[in-house]
Enzyme design. Structure first.
Site, short mmCIF file in Angstrom:
data_model
loop_
_atom_site.label_atom_id
_atom_site.label_comp_id
_atom_site.label_asym_id
_atom_site.label_seq_id
_atom_site.Cartn_x
_atom_site.Cartn_y
_atom_site.Cartn_z
N LEU A 25 11.53 -20.37 -5.29
CA LEU A 25 10.70 -19.28 -4.68
C LEU A 25 9.07 -19.39 -5.28
CD1 LEU A 25 9.77 -17.16 -2.56
CD2 LEU A 25 10.40 -15.37 -4.43
N ASP A 78 0.35 -1.15 -0.04
CA ASP A 78 -0.30 0.09 0.35
C ASP A 78 1.15 1.40 -0.10
OD1 ASP A 78 -2.54 1.12 0.19
OD2 ASP A 78 -2.41 0.87 2.14
N HIS A 95 2.89 3.67 -9.23
CA HIS A 95 2.27 1.96 -9.47
C HIS A 95 3.85 1.55 -10.52
CE1 HIS A 95 -1.32 1.90 -7.69
NE2 HIS A 95 -2.19 2.56 -8.87
C1 FPP Z 1 -1.94 -0.11 -3.69
O1 FPP Z 1 -2.15 1.35 -3.17
C2 FPP Z 1 -1.88 -0.69 -4.68
C3 FPP Z 1 -2.25 -1.51 -5.60
C4 FPP Z 1 -4.04 -0.51 -5.80
C5 FPP Z 1 -1.70 -1.44 -6.86
C6 FPP Z 1 -0.30 -2.52 -6.48
C7 FPP Z 1 0.70 -2.43 -7.40
C8 FPP Z 1 1.89 -3.20 -8.02
C9 FPP Z 1 3.18 -2.34 -6.46
C10 FPP Z 1 2.08 -3.17 -9.68
C11 FPP Z 1 3.24 -3.79 -9.81
C12 FPP Z 1 2.60 -5.46 -9.02
C13 FPP Z 1 2.81 -6.34 -9.98
C14 FPP Z 1 2.36 -7.79 -8.94
C15 FPP Z 1 3.81 -6.72 -10.53
P1 FPP Z 1 -2.79 2.57 -3.47
O2 FPP Z 1 -2.89 3.00 -4.95
O3 FPP Z 1 -4.03 2.61 -2.31
O4 FPP Z 1 -2.17 3.53 -2.62
P2 FPP Z 1 -2.52 4.76 -2.18
O5 FPP Z 1 -3.20 4.08 -0.34
O6 FPP Z 1 -1.13 5.92 -1.32
O7 FPP Z 1 -3.58 5.50 -2.57
#
Ligand code: FPP
Length: 263
Positions: free
Chosen positions: A127, A16, A33
């Site tokens: 892994l 997050d 992201h």
């Molecule tokens: C939450 O942060 C994150 C996500 C909803 C997406 C997670 C995706 C990645 C880390 C990209 C790559 C992943 C892979 C497996 C290739 P948020 O957007 O909710 O952050 P915020 O709480 O600060 O708004």
């Protein structure tokens, strides 16, 4: 003589903070992201170096479909690019990739790439990387309940045989050890419909650090905290064997309790 550090066999992570990381830099969320995808690689390398056997990442929840369409689209492109770009690298590192969640919701092109990534890495054994995509813990429980109902309806199972093991066997990740350690970055103190069933006896660890800022020191801090925890599985400290309960929750809770108290 020093005892080796207790390493979690299975680490489960809510990544997050990508959006806030981007906002602090006055950049669009998708930049966060992208930076988050780099942190995924760092986390994989860390697990490989420490001997963690399974890493489960919450990449996209069932609820994330409700985000603005341009963000959902950007995330989809990121997933596809990461799959294409990283597959050889994952192969080289001996990583077996699996996906859990409602794959069909991604559409044929992405679902096909997920299938291909799983096939290409199936025999890798250093892994197991589980990517939870369009996953929800409640949905996971509901679909296991549906599978039980179907087995009862066709006479494969009697209602009186339904127990924790029968339901657990129909849940996602049932062939893997349950998560020993859960990490959530980004400062929120909640599970957000992640592995609700599987996290029953998992040690929880939270950090304010945003996912794209992840580094080895933060992951090591989590592992150190884990190593200092006493896992009791519902028993008292006095009932635990000298040295404490096993570092892993690989054994089902009821069995673990029986093993520990010796009957
Ligand atoms: C939450 O942060 C994150 C996500 C909803 C997406 C997670 C995706 C990645 C880390 C990209 C790559 C992943 C892979 C497996 C290739 P948020 O957007 O909710 O952050 P915020 O709480 O600060 O708004």
């Amino acid at each position: 003589m020093t005892t080796p550090p207790r390493i979690p066999r299975h680490l489960a992570v809510i990544m997050d903070g990508n959006g806030r990381w981007a906002a602090r830099r006055r950049r669009p969320r998708v930049i966060g992201h992208r930076a988050g995808a780099r942190a995924v690689n760092l986390c994989i390398d860390f697990c490989l170096a420490r001997g963690v056997e399974v890493l489960t990442l919450f990449a996209f929840s069932s609820e994330n479909w409700g985000r603005p369409p341009d963000e959902v689209g950007a995330l989809m492109r990121l997933f596809v690019n990461a799959l294409e770009r990283e597959i050889d690298e994952l192969q080289r590192r001996g990583v077996c990739v699996r996906f859990v969640g409602e794959r069909t919701r991604f559409g044929a092109a992405i679902a096909g790439r997920m299938d291909a990534a799983e096939r290409a890495t199936a025999t890798n054994a250093r892994l197991t990387l589980v990517v939870a995509a369009s996953y929800g813990g409640r949905q996971d429980i509901a679909s296991a309940a549906r599978a039980l109902a179907e087995d009862v309806a066709v006479g494969r199972l009697r209602p009186e045989d339904i127990d924790e093991a029968a339901l657990g066997a129909r849940m996602a990740l049932s062939d893997l050890p349950p998560p020993d350690l859960f990490i959530r970055t980004g400062g929120e103190l909640r599970i957000s419909n992640f592995l609700l069933w599987q996290l029953a006896y998992t040690e929880l660890w939270f950090t304010e650090r945003l996912w794209p800022d992840l580094d080895d020191a933060t992951l090591q801090e989590a592992l150190d905290a884990f190593a200092a925890r006493e896992r009791r599985y519902g028993l008292t400290g006095e009932q635990l064997p000298v040295g404490g309960a096993p570092a892993t929750g690989a054994i089902p809770v009821a069995a673990a309790a029986t093993d520990i108290i010796g009957r």
